[in-house]
Motif scaffolding. Structure first.
Motif, short mmCIF file in Angstrom:
data_model
loop_
_atom_site.label_atom_id
_atom_site.label_comp_id
_atom_site.label_asym_id
_atom_site.label_seq_id
_atom_site.Cartn_x
_atom_site.Cartn_y
_atom_site.Cartn_z
N GLY A 221 0.83 -1.19 0.00
CA GLY A 221 0.00 0.00 0.00
C GLY A 221 0.87 1.24 0.00
N PRO A 222 0.30 2.40 -0.38
CA PRO A 222 1.07 3.64 -0.40
C PRO A 222 1.40 4.12 1.01
CG PRO A 222 -1.24 4.07 -0.86
CD PRO A 222 -1.09 2.59 -0.81
N LEU A 223 2.61 4.64 1.20
CA LEU A 223 3.03 5.14 2.50
C LEU A 223 2.55 6.58 2.70
CD1 LEU A 223 6.75 3.92 2.71
CD2 LEU A 223 4.69 2.74 3.44
N PRO A 224 2.01 6.93 3.86
CA PRO A 224 1.73 8.33 4.17
C PRO A 224 3.05 9.09 4.27
CG PRO A 224 1.39 6.96 6.11
CD PRO A 224 1.62 6.02 4.97
N PRO A 225 3.04 10.43 4.10
CA PRO A 225 4.29 11.19 4.05
C PRO A 225 5.20 10.99 5.25
CG PRO A 225 2.48 12.56 3.30
CD PRO A 225 1.87 11.29 3.81
N ASP A 226 4.64 10.97 6.47
CA ASP A 226 5.52 10.84 7.63
C ASP A 226 6.19 9.47 7.67
OD1 ASP A 226 3.14 9.55 8.19
OD2 ASP A 226 2.84 10.49 10.15
N LEU A 227 5.45 8.40 7.33
CA LEU A 227 6.04 7.07 7.31
C LEU A 227 7.07 6.94 6.19
CD1 LEU A 227 6.18 4.25 8.47
CD2 LEU A 227 4.19 3.61 7.08
N ALA A 228 6.81 7.56 5.05
CA ALA A 228 7.78 7.56 3.96
C ALA A 228 9.08 8.24 4.38
CB ALA A 228 7.19 8.25 2.73
N MET A 229 8.97 9.37 5.10
CA MET A 229 10.17 10.05 5.58
C MET A 229 10.94 9.18 6.57
SD MET A 229 9.76 14.15 5.93
CE MET A 229 8.44 14.22 7.12
N ILE A 230 10.22 8.52 7.47
CA ILE A 230 10.87 7.70 8.48
C ILE A 230 11.67 6.57 7.83
CG2 ILE A 230 10.42 5.99 10.30
CD1 ILE A 230 8.16 7.89 11.26
N THR A 231 11.08 5.90 6.83
CA THR A 231 11.78 4.79 6.18
C THR A 231 13.02 5.28 5.44
OG1 THR A 231 10.38 4.95 4.20
CG2 THR A 231 9.67 3.44 5.93
N LYS A 232 12.96 6.49 4.87
CA LYS A 232 14.12 7.03 4.15
C LYS A 232 15.21 7.53 5.11
CE LYS A 232 11.38 8.57 0.15
NZ LYS A 232 12.06 7.75 -0.87
N LEU A 233 14.79 8.01 6.28
CA LEU A 233 15.74 8.57 7.24
C LEU A 233 16.38 7.51 8.13
CD1 LEU A 233 13.70 11.70 8.34
CD2 LEU A 233 15.90 11.76 7.15
N ARG A 234 15.73 6.37 8.27
CA ARG A 234 16.22 5.34 9.19
C ARG A 234 17.70 5.00 8.98
NH1 ARG A 234 14.30 3.84 13.82
NH2 ARG A 234 12.21 3.75 12.94
N PRO A 235 18.17 4.83 7.72
CA PRO A 235 19.57 4.45 7.53
C PRO A 235 20.59 5.53 7.91
CG PRO A 235 18.26 3.89 5.59
CD PRO A 235 17.42 4.80 6.44
#
Length: 299
Positions: free
Chosen positions: A185-199
């Motif tokens: 499913g599509p990620l909401p903006p905050d969850l998308a940011m979290i997955t990109k920032l995690r590394p």
């Protein structure tokens, strides 16, 4: 921002005769007082980016009424434990409760009855459920606590009934495990940011949702300094007013990204070291954040 942590719990626990909505949901092993728990999924067809709610229930299979203080269920990690594909523990991403005072909340467990401990636990809000696949959910248990007894002050349970000073208090034992398949499913903006920032977020720093819709918060506190970074996604055409202390740092596919930084003395510290900057605490932070989120600089 001061918020009531009770919003994460049921306003009032309900006691009712046991009726299984999900026959496959298993009770965990009972504790020495005879209390057992389970988590019950409330939604069918789970999907990434959508709500995934559970109900936490307790059942007293003993012979005497017992009580539990559940105030610490305001913290997500005390409510659920989530594992992805039986191997990876899923991080908590709910907004930090730092500075939020939890209130005593006493539940009564009569013999033979099922009690709703928490009725609307949204795992998708509290945990980083960002990939399709198999997830395992369980209540990890909650250590028993004795209530604070003040002279002349009566303790009432969640139904408004008085609690006798000789009442037996117990812990919440771990529940049985529930396995669910979560679809893409599509990620909401905050969850998308979290997955990109995690590394790129340094080890030991908090990364989670911010109370502001669509926002992310990164933070750390050491012996002398507390730092909080807010990152917010806005539609550049929507004319959204700038939050106090925020500034634009560019645009990404998610939208316009705004950032705010607060560096303060840590709790108990007299003052933060002089001339402390974000780079002192996280070297090259802004460049790493921009690269992770795919932010292009604005002219």
């Amino acid at each position: 921002m001061t918020l009531s942590c009770r919003l994460k719990l049921c306003a009032c626990a309900m006691v009712f005769a046991a009726t299984l909505t999900h026959a496959e949901t298993e009770w965990g092993p009972p504790n020495k007082e005879g209390l057992t728990t389970r988590v019950v999924p409330l939604l069918e067809s789970p999907q990434v980016g959508k709500q995934l709610t559970f109900r936490l229930e307790g059942k007293n299979i003993g012979k005497e009424t017992v009580y539990a203080d559940i105030q610490n269920l305001a913290h997500a990690e005390s409510t659920l434990e989530v594992t992805y594909e039986k191997e990876r523990k899923v991080p908590v991403i709910s907004a930090t409760l730092a500075g939020c005072e939890t209130l005593q909340d006493v539940l009564r467990f009569p013999p033979g009855m099922v009690v709703v401990i928490a009725g609307g636990i949204d795992a998708a809000e509290e945990f980083e459920l960002s990939m399709a696949g198999s997830y395992q959910f369980r209540h990890p248990g909650l250590p028993g606590e004795l209530p604070m007894m003040e002279e002349g002050l009566r303790i009432l349970d969640s139904e408004g009934l008085p609690v006798n000073s000789k009442a037996t208090f117990t812990n919440l034992p771990p529940s049985g495990q529930v396995t669910l398949e979560v679809a893409e499913g599509p990620l909401p903006p905050d969850l998308a940011m979290i997955t990109k920032l995690r590394p790129v977020v340094p080890k030991g720093w908090h990364l989670g949702r911010h109370w502001i819709a669509g926002g992310v918060q990164i933070g750390k506190q050491n012996q002398g300094t507390s730092v909080v970074i807010d990152l917010v996604v806005v539609d550049p055409k929507a004319g959204v007013a700038m939050e106090e202390g925020h500034r634009k740092i560019g645009r990404s596919k998610l939208g316009e990204i705004r950032m705010g930084i607060k560096i303060r003395p840590a709790e108990g510290a007299a003052q933060a070291p002089r001339k402390t900057t974000l780079d002192d605490l996280w070297p090259d932070a802004l460049r790493l954040i921009r690269a992770a989120l795919g932010i292009s600089l604005e002219a």
